[in-house]
Design a protein around this motif. Structure first.
Motif, PDB file in Angstrom:
ATOM      1  N   ASP A  28      16.699  46.137  38.334  1.00 48.12           N
ATOM      2  CA  ASP A  28      16.012  45.063  37.623  1.00 48.12           C
ATOM      3  C   ASP A  28      17.034  44.056  37.097  1.00 48.12           C
ATOM      4  OD1 ASP A  28      14.635  43.435  35.743  1.00 48.12           O
ATOM      5  OD2 ASP A  28      13.117  44.988  35.493  1.00 48.12           O
ATOM      6  N   ASN A  30      16.659  41.727  35.016  1.00 47.00           N
ATOM      7  CA  ASN A  30      16.473  41.300  33.618  1.00 47.00           C
ATOM      8  C   ASN A  30      16.672  42.426  32.594  1.00 47.00           C
ATOM      9  OD1 ASN A  30      15.724  39.017  31.874  1.00 47.00           O
ATOM     10  ND2 ASN A  30      14.055  40.369  31.275  1.00 47.00           N
ATOM     11  N   THR A  31      16.069  43.571  32.813  1.00 46.09           N
ATOM     12  CA  THR A  31      16.148  44.652  31.831  1.00 46.09           C
ATOM     13  C   THR A  31      16.422  45.973  32.531  1.00 46.09           C
ATOM     14  OG1 THR A  31      14.560  43.506  30.407  1.00 46.09           O
ATOM     15  CG2 THR A  31      14.901  45.830  29.952  1.00 46.09           C
ATOM     16  N   ASN A  50      14.498  52.584  35.272  1.00 44.55           N
ATOM     17  CA  ASN A  50      13.357  51.821  35.758  1.00 44.55           C
ATOM     18  C   ASN A  50      13.580  51.335  37.187  1.00 44.55           C
ATOM     19  OD1 ASN A  50      15.334  50.175  34.375  1.00 44.55           O
ATOM     20  ND2 ASN A  50      13.969  48.445  34.495  1.00 44.55           N
ATOM     21  N   ARG A  65       9.658  38.066  37.248  1.00 43.22           N
ATOM     22  CA  ARG A  65       8.914  38.356  36.015  1.00 43.22           C
ATOM     23  C   ARG A  65       7.625  37.558  35.968  1.00 43.22           C
ATOM     24  NH1 ARG A  65      11.280  37.250  30.907  1.00 43.22           N
ATOM     25  NH2 ARG A  65      10.517  39.241  30.111  1.00 43.22           N
ATOM     26  N   LYS A  73       7.073  41.963  39.323  1.00 38.12           N
ATOM     27  CA  LYS A  73       7.469  43.384  39.268  1.00 38.12           C
ATOM     28  C   LYS A  73       6.535  44.313  38.483  1.00 38.12           C
ATOM     29  CE  LYS A  73      10.473  42.570  35.260  1.00 38.12           C
ATOM     30  NZ  LYS A  73      11.855  42.528  34.740  1.00 38.12           N
ATOM     31  N   TYR A  74       5.687  43.720  37.612  1.00 39.88           N
ATOM     32  CA  TYR A  74       5.030  44.577  36.615  1.00 39.88           C
ATOM     33  C   TYR A  74       4.054  45.612  37.180  1.00 39.88           C
ATOM     34  CZ  TYR A  74       7.479  41.738  33.281  1.00 39.88           C
ATOM     35  OH  TYR A  74       8.487  41.122  32.586  1.00 39.88           O
ATOM     36  N   HIS A  79       8.622  52.992  34.782  1.00 40.12           N
ATOM     37  CA  HIS A  79       9.530  52.883  33.643  1.00 40.12           C
ATOM     38  C   HIS A  79      10.472  54.091  33.587  1.00 40.12           C
ATOM     39  CE1 HIS A  79       6.920  49.783  31.253  1.00 40.12           C
ATOM     40  NE2 HIS A  79       7.170  49.425  32.505  1.00 40.12           N
ATOM     41  N   SER A  80      11.615  53.883  32.969  1.00 36.63           N
ATOM     42  CA  SER A  80      12.644  54.936  32.925  1.00 36.63           C
ATOM     43  C   SER A  80      12.121  56.215  32.274  1.00 36.63           C
ATOM     44  CB  SER A  80      13.865  54.441  32.155  1.00 36.63           C
ATOM     45  OG  SER A  80      13.586  54.371  30.775  1.00 36.63           O
ATOM     46  N   GLU A  81      11.314  56.063  31.238  1.00 42.01           N
ATOM     47  CA  GLU A  81      10.810  57.227  30.495  1.00 42.01           C
ATOM     48  C   GLU A  81       9.891  58.066  31.379  1.00 42.01           C
ATOM     49  OE1 GLU A  81      10.793  53.992  29.715  1.00 42.01           O
ATOM     50  OE2 GLU A  81      10.454  53.667  27.578  1.00 42.01           O
ATOM     51  N   PHE A 103      13.090  50.895  23.283  1.00 43.92           N
ATOM     52  CA  PHE A 103      11.904  51.518  22.668  1.00 43.92           C
ATOM     53  C   PHE A 103      10.738  51.539  23.670  1.00 43.92           C
ATOM     54  CE2 PHE A 103       8.133  51.887  20.083  1.00 43.92           C
ATOM     55  CZ  PHE A 103       8.499  52.906  19.213  1.00 43.92           C
ATOM     56  N   CYS A 105       7.210  51.575  25.770  1.00 45.46           N
ATOM     57  CA  CYS A 105       5.942  50.836  25.750  1.00 45.46           C
ATOM     58  C   CYS A 105       4.791  51.803  25.475  1.00 45.46           C
ATOM     59  CB  CYS A 105       5.730  50.117  27.086  1.00 45.46           C
ATOM     60  SG  CYS A 105       5.309  51.241  28.439  1.00 45.46           S
ATOM     61  N   TYR A 127      11.582  44.412  22.134  1.00 47.09           N
ATOM     62  CA  TYR A 127      10.172  44.009  22.195  1.00 47.09           C
ATOM     63  C   TYR A 127       9.406  44.424  20.939  1.00 47.09           C
ATOM     64  CZ  TYR A 127      11.138  42.560  26.942  1.00 47.09           C
ATOM     65  OH  TYR A 127      11.670  41.903  28.041  1.00 47.09           O
TER      66      TYR A 127
HETATM   67  O1  5HU Z   1       9.546  51.154  27.901  1.00 51.54           O
HETATM   68  C1  5HU Z   1       9.971  50.518  28.879  1.00 51.54           C
HETATM   69  N1  5HU Z   1      10.688  51.165  29.842  1.00 51.54           N
HETATM   70  C2  5HU Z   1      11.129  50.530  30.977  1.00 51.54           C
HETATM   71  O2  5HU Z   1      11.749  51.152  31.831  1.00 51.54           O
HETATM   72  N2  5HU Z   1      10.831  49.191  31.103  1.00 51.54           N
HETATM   73  C3  5HU Z   1      11.291  48.486  32.298  1.00 51.54           C
HETATM   74  C4  5HU Z   1      10.201  47.912  33.152  1.00 51.54           C
HETATM   75  C5  5HU Z   1      10.828  46.674  33.704  1.00 51.54           C
HETATM   76  O3  5HU Z   1      11.576  46.993  34.886  1.00 51.54           O
HETATM   77  C6  5HU Z   1      11.765  46.232  32.602  1.00 51.54           C
HETATM   78  C7  5HU Z   1      11.172  45.222  31.635  1.00 51.54           C
HETATM   79  O4  5HU Z   1      11.297  43.969  32.206  1.00 51.54           O
HETATM   80  P1  5HU Z   1      11.312  42.632  31.358  1.00 51.54           P
HETATM   81  O5  5HU Z   1      12.195  42.892  30.124  1.00 51.54           O
HETATM   82  O6  5HU Z   1      11.897  41.627  32.272  1.00 51.54           O
HETATM   83  O7  5HU Z   1       9.885  42.351  30.977  1.00 51.54           O
HETATM   84  O8  5HU Z   1      12.079  47.402  31.868  1.00 51.54           O
HETATM   85  C8  5HU Z   1      10.143  48.496  30.171  1.00 51.54           C
HETATM   86  C9  5HU Z   1       9.707  49.115  29.044  1.00 51.54           C
HETATM   87  C10 5HU Z   1       8.927  48.318  28.063  1.00 51.54           C
HETATM   88  O9  5HU Z   1       9.386  48.446  26.786  1.00 51.54           O
END
Ligand code: 5HU
Ligand code: ZN
Length: 161
Positions: A28, A30-31, A50, A65, A73-74, A79-81, A103, A105, A127
């Motif tokens: 990713d 961005n994040t 993620n 995004r 991508k959404y 997600h990593s968790e 933190f 989601c 966030y």
């Molecule tokens: O808890 C999370 N765990 C996690 O792995 N993610 C991932 C999903 C996306 O690949 C990215 C968030 O993308 P962005 O910050 O561009 O909206 O992070 C996003 C969250 C949201 O908090």
């Protein structure tokens, strides 16, 4: 005198360090998020970051995004968790701790609770204040998950790769 080293890293540094390293695998732009699940005996049970599900190529699916839902991508990222929870094939995660670099989601919060994870240590809270993280905190608190902000120690670790 035992002669033991005194500058070894703490458990928290170790596990948040492993979560951070795991996040470095993310494509990713961005994040990047990493998670590490640990037993009550300080044993690492699982890790995740993620990314798109297995078989969904990083070169074919979009990392944007913005744009149409099917073109960003959404809908596609795990997600990593959730990846860390799903990567564990050894049985129960009841009573475990999750270290995560961001933190969780609301969707990950539900998975964390249902997996029986009882303690959450997070680093970034970028966030904070969004409906998703407000709902997440609400559910984690109601479920009795102990939420702790990771406290940076200021230590820098350089790894030659
Ligand atoms: O808890 C999370 N765990 C996690 O792995 N993610 C991932 C999903 C996306 O690949 C990215 C968030 O993308 P962005 O910050 O561009 O909206 O992070 C996003 C969250 C949201 O908090
Ligand atoms: Zn999530």
């Amino acid at each position: 005198m035992s002669g033991k080293r005194t500058d070894y890293i703490s458990w928290d540094e170790y596990f948040m360090g492993v979560a951070t390293l795991s996040g470095m695998r993310s494509k990713d732009p961005n994040t990047q998020v990493g998670a590490c699940i640990v037993s009550e005996e300080h044993k690492i049970l699982s890790m995740g970051y993620n990314g798109f599900p297995t078989g969904c190529s990083d070169d074919d699916f979009p990392w944007a995004r913005e744009g149409e839902p099917l073109e960003n991508k959404y809908f596609y990222t795990t997600h990593s968790e959730l990846n860390a929870i799903l990567n564990y094939r050894g049985g129960s995660l009841e009573g475990a701790t999750m270290y995560v670099t961001l933190f969780p989601c609301n969707e990950c919060a539900k998975a964390i609770i249902q997996a029986g994870i009882k303690r959450l240590v997070y680093d970034s809270d970028k966030y904070n204040g969004t409906p998703s993280t407000i709902a997440s905190r609400k559910m984690l608190s109601a479920a009795g998950v102990d939420i702790q902000k990771y406290e940076h120690t200021g230590r820098t670790v350089t790894i030659q790769l």
